[in-house]
Design a protein around this motif. Sequence first.
Motif, mmCIF file in Angstrom:
data_model
loop_
_atom_site.group_PDB
_atom_site.id
_atom_site.type_symbol
_atom_site.label_atom_id
_atom_site.label_comp_id
_atom_site.label_asym_id
_atom_site.label_seq_id
_atom_site.Cartn_x
_atom_site.Cartn_y
_atom_site.Cartn_z
ATOM 1 N N PRO A 81 -36.833 44.647 58.307
ATOM 2 C CA PRO A 81 -37.941 43.982 59.028
ATOM 3 C C PRO A 81 -39.208 44.837 59.066
ATOM 4 O O PRO A 81 -40.310 44.310 58.889
ATOM 5 C CB PRO A 81 -37.393 43.791 60.448
ATOM 6 N N LEU A 82 -39.054 46.147 59.273
ATOM 7 C CA LEU A 82 -40.220 47.033 59.319
ATOM 8 C C LEU A 82 -40.973 47.003 57.991
ATOM 9 O O LEU A 82 -42.201 46.858 57.953
ATOM 10 C CB LEU A 82 -39.777 48.470 59.639
ATOM 11 N N CYS A 83 -40.215 47.109 56.905
ATOM 12 C CA CYS A 83 -40.856 47.129 55.579
ATOM 13 C C CYS A 83 -41.502 45.787 55.259
ATOM 14 O O CYS A 83 -42.549 45.740 54.618
ATOM 15 C CB CYS A 83 -39.843 47.512 54.500
ATOM 16 N N GLU A 84 -40.898 44.692 55.720
ATOM 17 C CA GLU A 84 -41.514 43.366 55.505
ATOM 18 C C GLU A 84 -42.849 43.279 56.220
ATOM 19 O O GLU A 84 -43.840 42.823 55.648
ATOM 20 C CB GLU A 84 -40.576 42.256 55.988
ATOM 21 N N SER A 124 -27.584 51.241 54.690
ATOM 22 C CA SER A 124 -27.003 51.557 56.000
ATOM 23 C C SER A 124 -28.035 51.400 57.120
ATOM 24 O O SER A 124 -27.666 51.274 58.286
ATOM 25 C CB SER A 124 -26.418 52.964 55.991
ATOM 26 N N GLN A 125 -29.327 51.423 56.762
ATOM 27 C CA GLN A 125 -30.389 51.322 57.783
ATOM 28 C C GLN A 125 -31.064 49.953 57.746
ATOM 29 O O GLN A 125 -32.132 49.771 58.313
ATOM 30 C CB GLN A 125 -31.458 52.401 57.546
ATOM 31 N N VAL A 126 -30.439 49.012 57.012
ATOM 32 C CA VAL A 126 -31.142 47.767 56.678
ATOM 33 C C VAL A 126 -31.601 46.977 57.905
ATOM 34 O O VAL A 126 -32.648 46.343 57.884
ATOM 35 C CB VAL A 126 -30.267 46.907 55.725
ATOM 36 N N LEU A 149 -27.452 50.820 40.392
ATOM 37 C CA LEU A 149 -28.489 51.154 41.370
ATOM 38 C C LEU A 149 -27.987 50.927 42.794
ATOM 39 O O LEU A 149 -28.253 51.716 43.704
ATOM 40 C CB LEU A 149 -29.746 50.303 41.087
ATOM 41 N N HIS A 150 -27.232 49.834 42.957
ATOM 42 C CA HIS A 150 -26.708 49.456 44.269
ATOM 43 C C HIS A 150 -25.747 50.512 44.825
ATOM 44 O O HIS A 150 -25.528 50.590 46.038
ATOM 45 C CB HIS A 150 -25.994 48.099 44.144
ATOM 46 N N HIS A 151 -25.164 51.329 43.912
ATOM 47 C CA HIS A 151 -24.202 52.342 44.352
ATOM 48 C C HIS A 151 -24.778 53.749 44.388
ATOM 49 O O HIS A 151 -24.051 54.701 44.648
ATOM 50 C CB HIS A 151 -22.958 52.302 43.455
ATOM 51 N N THR A 152 -26.078 53.880 44.081
ATOM 52 C CA THR A 152 -26.688 55.214 44.166
ATOM 53 C C THR A 152 -26.767 55.636 45.631
ATOM 54 O O THR A 152 -26.842 54.776 46.527
ATOM 55 C CB THR A 152 -28.111 55.219 43.565
ATOM 56 N N PRO A 153 -26.740 56.955 45.894
ATOM 57 C CA PRO A 153 -26.837 57.432 47.286
ATOM 58 C C PRO A 153 -28.076 56.905 48.006
ATOM 59 O O PRO A 153 -28.013 56.552 49.188
ATOM 60 C CB PRO A 153 -26.913 58.959 47.132
ATOM 61 N N LEU A 154 -29.204 56.799 47.281
ATOM 62 C CA LEU A 154 -30.434 56.305 47.915
ATOM 63 C C LEU A 154 -30.257 54.864 48.374
ATOM 64 O O LEU A 154 -30.581 54.514 49.517
ATOM 65 C CB LEU A 154 -31.618 56.404 46.927
ATOM 66 N N SER A 155 -29.703 54.028 47.476
ATOM 67 C CA SER A 155 -29.495 52.626 47.828
ATOM 68 C C SER A 155 -28.541 52.499 49.015
ATOM 69 O O SER A 155 -28.792 51.737 49.950
ATOM 70 C CB SER A 155 -28.956 51.859 46.622
ATOM 71 N N LEU A 156 -27.452 53.268 48.970
ATOM 72 C CA LEU A 156 -26.465 53.215 50.067
ATOM 73 C C LEU A 156 -27.100 53.645 51.384
ATOM 74 O O LEU A 156 -26.832 53.059 52.434
ATOM 75 C CB LEU A 156 -25.257 54.097 49.737
ATOM 76 N N ASN A 165 -47.344 48.687 49.583
ATOM 77 C CA ASN A 165 -46.507 47.602 49.073
ATOM 78 C C ASN A 165 -45.561 48.053 47.972
ATOM 79 O O ASN A 165 -44.471 47.503 47.822
ATOM 80 C CB ASN A 165 -47.376 46.440 48.622
ATOM 81 N N LEU A 166 -45.979 49.079 47.207
ATOM 82 C CA LEU A 166 -45.082 49.615 46.181
ATOM 83 C C LEU A 166 -43.872 50.282 46.858
ATOM 84 O O LEU A 166 -42.725 50.021 46.490
ATOM 85 C CB LEU A 166 -45.841 50.627 45.313
ATOM 86 N N VAL A 167 -44.143 51.110 47.875
ATOM 87 C CA VAL A 167 -43.056 51.824 48.562
ATOM 88 C C VAL A 167 -42.130 50.836 49.279
ATOM 89 O O VAL A 167 -40.900 50.870 49.105
ATOM 90 C CB VAL A 167 -43.620 52.860 49.558
ATOM 91 N N THR A 168 -42.719 49.914 50.067
ATOM 92 C CA THR A 168 -41.874 48.975 50.805
ATOM 93 C C THR A 168 -41.157 48.027 49.832
ATOM 94 O O THR A 168 -39.994 47.687 50.045
ATOM 95 C CB THR A 168 -42.697 48.162 51.830
ATOM 96 N N GLY A 169 -41.840 47.652 48.748
ATOM 97 C CA GLY A 169 -41.212 46.797 47.733
ATOM 98 C C GLY A 169 -40.025 47.487 47.084
ATOM 99 O O GLY A 169 -38.984 46.861 46.842
ATOM 100 N N LEU A 170 -40.178 48.799 46.827
ATOM 101 C CA LEU A 170 -39.065 49.545 46.233
ATOM 102 C C LEU A 170 -37.885 49.629 47.201
ATOM 103 O O LEU A 170 -36.729 49.615 46.774
ATOM 104 C CB LEU A 170 -39.523 50.946 45.819
ATOM 105 N N VAL A 171 -38.175 49.685 48.513
ATOM 106 C CA VAL A 171 -37.089 49.686 49.500
ATOM 107 C C VAL A 171 -36.259 48.402 49.348
ATOM 108 O O VAL A 171 -35.021 48.438 49.321
ATOM 109 C CB VAL A 171 -37.631 49.816 50.947
ATOM 110 N N PHE A 172 -36.948 47.257 49.196
ATOM 111 C CA PHE A 172 -36.223 45.982 49.033
ATOM 112 C C PHE A 172 -35.388 46.000 47.741
ATOM 113 O O PHE A 172 -34.209 45.657 47.751
ATOM 114 C CB PHE A 172 -37.186 44.791 48.950
#
Lengths: 166, 173
Positions: free
Chosen positions: A25-28, A18-20, A7-14, A75-82
Amino acid sequence: MTFAAWLHHTPLSLALQSQVQWLWPLCEGLHFTGLALLVGVAGMFDLRLLGFMKRVPVAVVQEFMPWAVLGFGINLVTGLVFVVSEPAQYFSNPTWWVKVAFIVVSGINAVVYQFAFGARAARLAPGDDTPMSFKVIGAVSLVSWFAVLWAGRMLPFIGAAIGAGL
Amino acid sequence: MGARPRPPGRVVKPLLDILQRLQDSSFSVAFVSSPSIWAYPTVLMLHTVGLAMVVGPNAVLDLRLLGAGSRLPLAALRQVFGVMWIGFAINASTGLLLFVSEAADKGTQWIFFVKLLLIALALTVAVLTKRLVFGGETDPSHPVPPRAKVLAVASLVLWFGAIIAGRLMAYLH
């Protein structure tokens, strides 16, 4: 390769990684906002199921529930971002699994209410006390959402050390 | 900790010294460095419980004033303020503990003062809303006065702003 590593190497995760710097902070901030909306709205409904605010029909209080769903959605969307950007940190943390388990309990509880009691709730008139089954649903919901909050806030402190093998 | 770009002036220096002494006190050191989950982590968790109790019920009242669930009699939402003040008491006390234990770090963060300002304004809006909607001059069964809708929008913006500012304290130094 573990699921977390994949999962950590999927394009979405990468892309998220890159925008972390600004995204995290925004998602938190949004995650805490969604939490307040979810617990506030669902909590009021739970209190009605428990027998508070009897003058108000259950169906009327239930009209606010889309706002709790919105809070959950945020919270589901922001949680999935984390989770998608740092999967190992969560998957290896037992407290995160406790959180997930209580989200599932809350979800099943809400579905049971909707399908088994929804029609009965619509017939409750103002001033009617709720049957014991409604009180159980309300109590389970209230306790499990606060358990979700507890586990979410404690997971950096309790499970992280176990997950890191300390 | 907390690199300061300019040497503090004559007024600021004593204040910074007080903050530093609070942060270095045996209480603060014990509280922050305690390995017990019942110390710092639990206080932080309770601060989030209080947040939900303050902002959640407020959001319900604000949404109702803006037209959501309009069959709900406004009078039923008078109790919102009771829950809110309990939540506020939890957060004022846990917030004080969290502040004292890291006074020199938090007391020099501009975003912390933004958070405090937003909370002060949001509380003022809550009191004004209570007076306007439940104060007796308006019958809660009547249509929502336009001024109450303005207050409701301000309340939502200020509380959510306070939450986000609080969260940003972990990032903006």
